[in-house]
Design an enzyme around this catalytic site. Structure first.
Site, PDB file in Angstrom:
ATOM      1  N   HIS A   1      -5.968   2.960  -3.842  1.00 45.62           N
ATOM      2  CA  HIS A   1      -5.916   3.191  -2.389  1.00 45.62           C
ATOM      3  C   HIS A   1      -6.377   4.623  -2.103  1.00 45.62           C
ATOM      4  O   HIS A   1      -5.892   5.246  -1.170  1.00 45.62           O
ATOM      5  CB  HIS A   1      -4.489   2.940  -1.905  1.00 45.62           C
ATOM      6  CG  HIS A   1      -4.352   2.709  -0.428  1.00 45.62           C
ATOM      7  ND1 HIS A   1      -5.240   1.972   0.310  1.00 45.62           N
ATOM      8  CD2 HIS A   1      -3.400   3.130   0.462  1.00 45.62           C
ATOM      9  CE1 HIS A   1      -4.839   1.951   1.581  1.00 45.62           C
ATOM     10  NE2 HIS A   1      -3.730   2.649   1.695  1.00 45.62           N
TER      11      HIS A   1
ATOM     12  N   TYR B   1      -6.741   2.416   5.942  1.00 50.83           N
ATOM     13  CA  TYR B   1      -6.951   1.937   7.324  1.00 50.83           C
ATOM     14  C   TYR B   1      -8.016   0.839   7.402  1.00 50.83           C
ATOM     15  O   TYR B   1      -8.419   0.438   8.485  1.00 50.83           O
ATOM     16  CB  TYR B   1      -7.340   3.088   8.272  1.00 50.83           C
ATOM     17  CG  TYR B   1      -6.505   4.336   8.078  1.00 50.83           C
ATOM     18  CD1 TYR B   1      -5.221   4.421   8.611  1.00 50.83           C
ATOM     19  CD2 TYR B   1      -6.987   5.408   7.323  1.00 50.83           C
ATOM     20  CE1 TYR B   1      -4.449   5.557   8.412  1.00 50.83           C
ATOM     21  CE2 TYR B   1      -6.214   6.541   7.116  1.00 50.83           C
ATOM     22  CZ  TYR B   1      -4.952   6.609   7.668  1.00 50.83           C
ATOM     23  OH  TYR B   1      -4.176   7.726   7.458  1.00 50.83           O
TER      24      TYR B   1
ATOM     25  N   HIS C   1      -5.554   9.303   0.582  1.00 50.47           N
ATOM     26  CA  HIS C   1      -5.421   8.439   1.761  1.00 50.47           C
ATOM     27  C   HIS C   1      -6.237   8.946   2.952  1.00 50.47           C
ATOM     28  O   HIS C   1      -5.771   8.987   4.094  1.00 50.47           O
ATOM     29  CB  HIS C   1      -3.940   8.298   2.150  1.00 50.47           C
ATOM     30  CG  HIS C   1      -3.648   7.018   2.893  1.00 50.47           C
ATOM     31  ND1 HIS C   1      -3.808   6.885   4.257  1.00 50.47           N
ATOM     32  CD2 HIS C   1      -3.234   5.810   2.459  1.00 50.47           C
ATOM     33  CE1 HIS C   1      -3.477   5.652   4.617  1.00 50.47           C
ATOM     34  NE2 HIS C   1      -3.134   4.975   3.544  1.00 50.47           N
TER      35      HIS C   1
ATOM     36  N   HIS D   1       3.945  -2.203   3.106  1.00 50.23           N
ATOM     37  CA  HIS D   1       4.009  -0.856   2.502  1.00 50.23           C
ATOM     38  C   HIS D   1       5.352  -0.712   1.797  1.00 50.23           C
ATOM     39  O   HIS D   1       6.396  -0.873   2.453  1.00 50.23           O
ATOM     40  CB  HIS D   1       3.847   0.208   3.589  1.00 50.23           C
ATOM     41  CG  HIS D   1       2.529   0.122   4.307  1.00 50.23           C
ATOM     42  ND1 HIS D   1       2.297  -0.792   5.305  1.00 50.23           N
ATOM     43  CD2 HIS D   1       1.373   0.795   4.122  1.00 50.23           C
ATOM     44  CE1 HIS D   1       1.043  -0.658   5.722  1.00 50.23           C
ATOM     45  NE2 HIS D   1       0.458   0.289   5.030  1.00 50.23           N
TER      46      HIS D   1
ATOM     47  N   ASP E   1       0.818  -1.217   0.000  1.00 53.03           N
ATOM     48  CA  ASP E   1       0.000   0.000   0.000  1.00 53.03           C
ATOM     49  C   ASP E   1       0.850   1.263   0.000  1.00 53.03           C
ATOM     50  O   ASP E   1       2.013   1.243   0.394  1.00 53.03           O
ATOM     51  CB  ASP E   1      -0.867   0.038   1.268  1.00 53.03           C
ATOM     52  CG  ASP E   1      -2.005  -0.956   1.234  1.00 53.03           C
ATOM     53  OD1 ASP E   1      -2.029  -1.812   0.333  1.00 53.03           O
ATOM     54  OD2 ASP E   1      -2.866  -0.867   2.124  1.00 53.03           O
ATOM     55  N   ASP E   2       0.205   2.354  -0.378  1.00 55.03           N
ATOM     56  CA  ASP E   2       0.685   3.740  -0.198  1.00 55.03           C
ATOM     57  C   ASP E   2       1.715   4.200  -1.229  1.00 55.03           C
ATOM     58  O   ASP E   2       2.116   5.348  -1.186  1.00 55.03           O
ATOM     59  CB  ASP E   2       1.260   4.001   1.213  1.00 55.03           C
ATOM     60  CG  ASP E   2       0.230   3.780   2.319  1.00 55.03           C
ATOM     61  OD1 ASP E   2      -0.917   3.396   2.002  1.00 55.03           O
ATOM     62  OD2 ASP E   2       0.573   3.978   3.495  1.00 55.03           O
TER      63      ASP E   2
HETATM   64 NI    NI Z   1      -2.516   3.074   3.426  1.00 53.69          NI
END
Ligand code: NI
Length: 234
Positions: free
Chosen positions: A94, A135, A98, A185, A43-44
């Site tokens: 995603h 989250y 965020h 991540h 993610d991210d």
């Molecule tokens: Ni995230």
């Protein structure tokens, strides 16, 4: 003398038979190991240098993963997004900034999702860019609002917190099972190191790493829009 000869002959035949039997039993190696499947998710990102290195390592190992991208991070990293798809990984959404989707109005949440979806469509063409809500918080009325499958996870080593390769490897090794979806991540060098070490260690135990979509399909699950999946079997 004849008796001794008979005994010797018998011993020779028995030895030959024993050798043949041994040869018929295949050596235990990776080919005979039961294969099980799991999905690594990142993610991210995308993030210059760490994501590049992760993609290199996954390619060397023949492993596939799923990337849930933040819209704000995509602009300067379009080449990485294309590379993900070219190399057989699954690309997902995603959100744009965020934000916690459950704190937003339905319109705001739809925008957060829609902007990233539009950018991915511009770069990769029309497709189904599955959603991982930041989250893990679903938007209000998520099933109606979200037109793609949603993905949570079943193993969370909290890599963003420890940023310690060995702790991440240990946490995942203790918790992983066949069909697990692992949350990582690709912003952190420690997470990239951990992911590649995990592929090596777990491959030796019979794991193969596939995308979330492949993992579900292998379990006979037909992914549904607006449904949240936590592991390969539901
Ligand atoms: Ni995230």
């Amino acid at each position: 003398m004849r008796r001794v000869f008979a005994l010797l002959l018998c011993a020779a035949v028995c030895a030959a038979l024993a050798l043949r039997r041994e040869a018929a039993v295949p050596a235990q190696g990776p080919a005979e190991m039961t294969q099980v499947y799991a999905a690594l998710t990142f993610d991210d990102g995308p993030h210059r240098s760490t994501t590049d290195r992760l993609l290199d390592g996954l390619r060397e190992r023949g492993a596939r993963a799923t990337f849930f991208l933040v819209g704000e991070e995509i602009g300067a990293n379009r080449d990485l997004v294309r590379r993900m798809e070219d190399e057989g990984h699954q690309v997902g959404n995603h959100t744009w900034g965020h934000r916690r989707l459950n704190d937003l109005t339905a319109d705001e949440a739809a925008q957060e999702i829609g902007k990233t979806d539009a950018l991915l469509t511009e770069i990769l063409g029309p497709g189904s860019y599955w959603l991982r809500p930041p989250y893990g918080f679903l938007p209000k009325d998520g099933e109606r609002l979200v037109s793609v499958p949603m993905v949570k996870w079943s193993v969370d080593p909290r890599d963003w917190e420890s940023r310690d390769k060995d702790k991440v490897v240990q946490a995942v090794e203790e918790a992983i099972q066949p069909n697990s979806i692992v949350l990582l991540h690709d912003l952190y060098p420690s997470s990239v190191d951990a992911a590649l070490e995990l592929v090596d260690r777990l491959s030796a135990k019979g794991y193969r790493f596939v995308t979330v979509e492949e993992l579900l399909r292998q379990n006979g699950v037909t992914p549904q829009a607006g449904t949240l999946y936590r592991s390969g079997n539901g």
